[in-house]
Design a protein around this motif. Structure first.
Motif, PDB file in Angstrom:
ATOM      1  N   ALA A  37     -14.320 -26.398  -7.958  1.00  0.00           N
ATOM      2  CA  ALA A  37     -14.781 -25.194  -7.252  1.00  0.00           C
ATOM      3  C   ALA A  37     -15.206 -25.565  -5.832  1.00  0.00           C
ATOM      4  N   GLY A  38     -14.846 -24.705  -4.884  1.00  0.00           N
ATOM      5  CA  GLY A  38     -15.254 -24.937  -3.493  1.00  0.00           C
ATOM      6  C   GLY A  38     -14.402 -25.955  -2.757  1.00  0.00           C
ATOM      7  N   SER A  39     -13.291 -26.399  -3.392  1.00  0.00           N
ATOM      8  CA  SER A  39     -12.456 -27.387  -2.686  1.00  0.00           C
ATOM      9  C   SER A  39     -10.983 -26.955  -2.642  1.00  0.00           C
ATOM     10  N   ALA A  40     -10.778 -25.617  -2.550  1.00  0.00           N
ATOM     11  CA  ALA A  40      -9.397 -25.122  -2.424  1.00  0.00           C
ATOM     12  C   ALA A  40      -8.767 -25.770  -1.198  1.00  0.00           C
ATOM     13  N   ARG A  41      -7.442 -25.887  -1.238  1.00  0.00           N
ATOM     14  CA  ARG A  41      -6.774 -26.682  -0.205  1.00  0.00           C
ATOM     15  C   ARG A  41      -5.294 -26.342  -0.100  1.00  0.00           C
ATOM     16  N   LEU A  42      -4.687 -26.886   0.918  1.00  0.00           N
ATOM     17  CA  LEU A  42      -3.233 -26.952   0.947  1.00  0.00           C
ATOM     18  C   LEU A  42      -2.894 -28.371   0.541  1.00  0.00           C
ATOM     19  N   ARG A  43      -1.883 -28.500  -0.322  1.00  0.00           N
ATOM     20  CA  ARG A  43      -1.469 -29.851  -0.723  1.00  0.00           C
ATOM     21  C   ARG A  43      -0.085 -30.085  -0.120  1.00  0.00           C
ATOM     22  N   PHE A  44      -0.051 -30.925   0.907  1.00  0.00           N
ATOM     23  CA  PHE A  44       1.227 -31.276   1.524  1.00  0.00           C
ATOM     24  C   PHE A  44       1.770 -32.498   0.806  1.00  0.00           C
ATOM     25  N   SER A  45       3.065 -32.458   0.499  1.00  0.00           N
ATOM     26  CA  SER A  45       3.653 -33.704  -0.007  1.00  0.00           C
ATOM     27  C   SER A  45       4.868 -34.029   0.841  1.00  0.00           C
ATOM     28  N   SER A  67       3.719 -24.850   2.049  1.00  0.00           N
ATOM     29  CA  SER A  67       2.724 -25.725   1.426  1.00  0.00           C
ATOM     30  C   SER A  67       1.850 -24.802   0.585  1.00  0.00           C
ATOM     31  N   VAL A  68       1.964 -24.961  -0.721  1.00  0.00           N
ATOM     32  CA  VAL A  68       1.303 -24.028  -1.631  1.00  0.00           C
ATOM     33  C   VAL A  68      -0.209 -24.282  -1.632  1.00  0.00           C
ATOM     34  N   ALA A  69      -0.972 -23.190  -1.660  1.00  0.00           N
ATOM     35  CA  ALA A  69      -2.437 -23.316  -1.739  1.00  0.00           C
ATOM     36  C   ALA A  69      -2.821 -23.722  -3.157  1.00  0.00           C
ATOM     37  N   ILE A  70      -3.695 -24.702  -3.263  1.00  0.00           N
ATOM     38  CA  ILE A  70      -4.152 -25.176  -4.579  1.00  0.00           C
ATOM     39  C   ILE A  70      -5.616 -24.771  -4.736  1.00  0.00           C
ATOM     40  N   ARG A  71      -5.862 -24.025  -5.815  1.00  0.00           N
ATOM     41  CA  ARG A  71      -7.205 -23.461  -6.003  1.00  0.00           C
ATOM     42  C   ARG A  71      -7.806 -23.892  -7.341  1.00  0.00           C
ATOM     43  N   ASP A 129      -5.388 -35.164  -4.434  1.00  0.00           N
ATOM     44  CA  ASP A 129      -6.115 -35.798  -3.323  1.00  0.00           C
ATOM     45  C   ASP A 129      -5.297 -36.870  -2.612  1.00  0.00           C
ATOM     46  N   GLY A 130      -4.298 -37.406  -3.312  1.00  0.00           N
ATOM     47  CA  GLY A 130      -3.435 -38.404  -2.694  1.00  0.00           C
ATOM     48  C   GLY A 130      -4.112 -39.732  -2.440  1.00  0.00           C
ATOM     49  N   ASP A 131      -5.288 -39.953  -3.043  1.00  0.00           N
ATOM     50  CA  ASP A 131      -5.915 -41.270  -2.899  1.00  0.00           C
ATOM     51  C   ASP A 131      -5.554 -42.135  -4.105  1.00  0.00           C
ATOM     52  N   ILE A 132      -5.887 -43.416  -4.020  1.00  0.00           N
ATOM     53  CA  ILE A 132      -5.486 -44.303  -5.110  1.00  0.00           C
ATOM     54  C   ILE A 132      -6.703 -44.826  -5.871  1.00  0.00           C
ATOM     55  N   ALA A 133      -6.482 -45.069  -7.152  1.00  0.00           N
ATOM     56  CA  ALA A 133      -7.573 -45.548  -8.009  1.00  0.00           C
ATOM     57  C   ALA A 133      -7.875 -47.013  -7.696  1.00  0.00           C
ATOM     58  N   ILE A 141       0.916 -37.785  -0.688  1.00  0.00           N
ATOM     59  CA  ILE A 141       0.230 -36.520  -1.018  1.00  0.00           C
ATOM     60  C   ILE A 141      -0.941 -36.395  -0.039  1.00  0.00           C
ATOM     61  N   VAL A 142      -0.898 -35.338   0.768  1.00  0.00           N
ATOM     62  CA  VAL A 142      -1.924 -35.199   1.807  1.00  0.00           C
ATOM     63  C   VAL A 142      -2.568 -33.811   1.701  1.00  0.00           C
ATOM     64  N   PRO A 143      -3.798 -33.753   1.203  1.00  0.00           N
ATOM     65  CA  PRO A 143      -4.447 -32.447   1.131  1.00  0.00           C
ATOM     66  C   PRO A 143      -5.068 -32.070   2.472  1.00  0.00           C
ATOM     67  N   VAL A 144      -5.117 -30.765   2.741  1.00  0.00           N
ATOM     68  CA  VAL A 144      -5.965 -30.274   3.825  1.00  0.00           C
ATOM     69  C   VAL A 144      -7.002 -29.419   3.110  1.00  0.00           C
ATOM     70  N   VAL A 145      -8.178 -29.990   2.939  1.00  0.00           N
ATOM     71  CA  VAL A 145      -9.203 -29.312   2.146  1.00  0.00           C
ATOM     72  C   VAL A 145      -9.858 -28.235   3.004  1.00  0.00           C
ATOM     73  N   ILE A 146      -9.873 -27.013   2.470  1.00  0.00           N
ATOM     74  CA  ILE A 146     -10.401 -25.872   3.220  1.00  0.00           C
ATOM     75  C   ILE A 146     -11.681 -25.350   2.566  1.00  0.00           C
ATOM     76  N   GLY A 147     -11.709 -25.373   1.252  1.00  0.00           N
ATOM     77  CA  GLY A 147     -12.915 -24.933   0.538  1.00  0.00           C
ATOM     78  C   GLY A 147     -12.730 -23.590  -0.119  1.00  0.00           C
ATOM     79  N   ASP A 148     -12.549 -22.576   0.728  1.00  0.00           N
ATOM     80  CA  ASP A 148     -12.473 -21.208   0.242  1.00  0.00           C
ATOM     81  C   ASP A 148     -11.046 -20.857  -0.210  1.00  0.00           C
TER      82      ASP A 148
END
Ligand SMILES: Cc1ncc(COP(=O)(O)O)c(C=O)c1O
Length: 392
Positions: free
Chosen positions: A356-364, A346-350, A182-186, A321-328
């Protein structure tokens, strides 16, 4: 055996039907940030080599200058090279703590920490999006696991209150510093307050923040000035460091305890001296890499801003780390294929890597990405985004 074979094939077919099958793709790395994947030259937006150090001539030279290629045994037998101890002293100094211990990799470090410090008598509080190695370490420990909703401090506090009534021996909160998908911080400051309030230890995995965040790349906790309030720090050498391996850092007794209890430290061969030499060199470069960190930050910010402006869901990313969340999942795979056709990787992350339901591309992003390349990539993503109906 025939039943085995049929059963395995069946399960693989089911994964393929759900677009969740994984295949290994032959990938060679050229000069940053380009790679050659199955014969095609691509601009690499899937690498964790954030500062471009993996191909640095000084790291390669450090490896080549090392006489021994392999290690003779585990650390506790005859594999405790002076150079490894020197590295651990340097790491402790860099992290401004008493002691550090090198592990074979981040996965094993997390397994080691969680399964050494915790057992059935204990409780562990883990962010829902923590890395798989943390999840597995918790399972191995046998501790009672309380998963709190991602970054949700109210939920965590409720769980801490609940656990307080149950008389656990030890309690530990564990979190990624930068979430890998997700590229966010705690919210480390809030976590420190809660751990103080509920007499709990805190373990922070800085896999994606050491090297990229903080003074001399010391990570998020140092950036926030709260490093000394965190009991256990972990970082990897496999990402910004551009090498391989990991460390755990903290007070002497905690590290000594790991040397005596961590099975993923005790029962494995020491990292080869060539790797240790490269890590030592990388540690020097990491501390001097303020300019690369600045570039990485600036480029990542531009990338995130542009994508959000076009309406992409980039979750709460605030890092490289920048996701583009697509879902499917099938849509994510198709998006990735179209990018490849445009020369971008940019590899698809599933699932199960992401919920579930938050498949995405993860750009770094990498410090080495050129500004005009980033601009072209943003344009490609946007065109494909409209074409696939990801943005409207
Ligand atoms: C947050 C996090 N922790 C731990 C690891 C594991 O580190 P390593 O690749 O060194 O095994 C990773 C890397 O995949 C990660 O993203």
């Amino acid at each position: 055996m025939r039943n085995w074979q049929l059963g395995l094939r069946n399960e693989l077919n089911q994964l393929a039907d759900k677009n969740l099958i994984r295949e290994l793709k032959s990938t060679a790395h050229g000069t940053n940030p380009v790679c050659v994947r199955e014969g095609k030259t691509l601009l690499n937006f899937s690498s964790n080599n954030y500062l471009g150090l993996a191909g640095h001539p000084l790291l390669i030279q450090a490896m080549q200058n090392t006489v021994e290629a392999g290690s003779p045994s585990s650390r506790l037998l005859v594999g405790n090279e002076a150079k490894t101890q020197h590295l651990e002293e340097e790491l402790a100094q860099w992290q401004e703590t008493e002691s550090a211990l090198v592990f074979s990799n981040g996965y094993m470090a997390n397994l080691g920490v969680l399964s050494s410090f915790l057992d059935r008598k204990d409780a562990v509080f883990s962010d829902q999006l923590n890395h798989a190695s943390i999840v597995d370490g918790i399972r191995l420990s046998g501790a009672t696991s309380f998963r709190y909703r991602h970054g949700n401090m109210n939920h965590l506090e409720n769980l801490l209150k609940k656990a307080a009534k149950k008389g656990f021996r030890r309690k530990l909160i564990v979190t990624d510093a930068v979430f890998s998908m997700d590229g966010d911080i705690a919210p480390l400051r809030d976590l420190v307050s809660l751990k103080e309030k509920y007499d709990t230890a805190l373990f922070v995995d800085e896999a994606h923040s050491v090297g990229t965040i903080g003074p001399q790349g010391k990570g998020l906790a140092h950036h926030l000035g709260i490093s000394d309030q965190i009991e256990i720090h972990m970082g990897t050498f496999s990402k910004a460091f551009g090498v391989y391996g990991a460390y755990v850092a903290g007070k002497k007794d905690w590290i000594h305890y790991l040397i005596n209890h961590s099975r993923s430290f005790i029962y494995t061969t020491a990292l080869p001296p060539s790797i240790i030499s490269a890590i030592l060199q990388s540690l020097k470069l990491i501390q001097q890499s303020d300019r690369s960190r600045h570039l990485l930050k600036r480029k990542s910010m531009k990338f995130r801003d542009e994508l959000s402006k076009y309406g992409f869901n980039i979750a709460n990313s605030s890092t490289q780390i920048v996701p583009v969340v697509i879902g499917d999942s099938s849509k994510s795979l198709a998006f990735s294929q179209k990018l490849i056709a445009n020369g971008i990787l940019s590899v698809a992350i599933r699932p199960p890597t992401v919920p579930a339901g938050s498949a995405r591309l993860r750009f770094s992003l990498m410090a080495d990405h050129r500004d005009d390349d980033i601009q072209n990539v943003i344009e490609s993503i946007t065109e494909i985004g409209y074409e696939c109906g990801v943005i409207l």
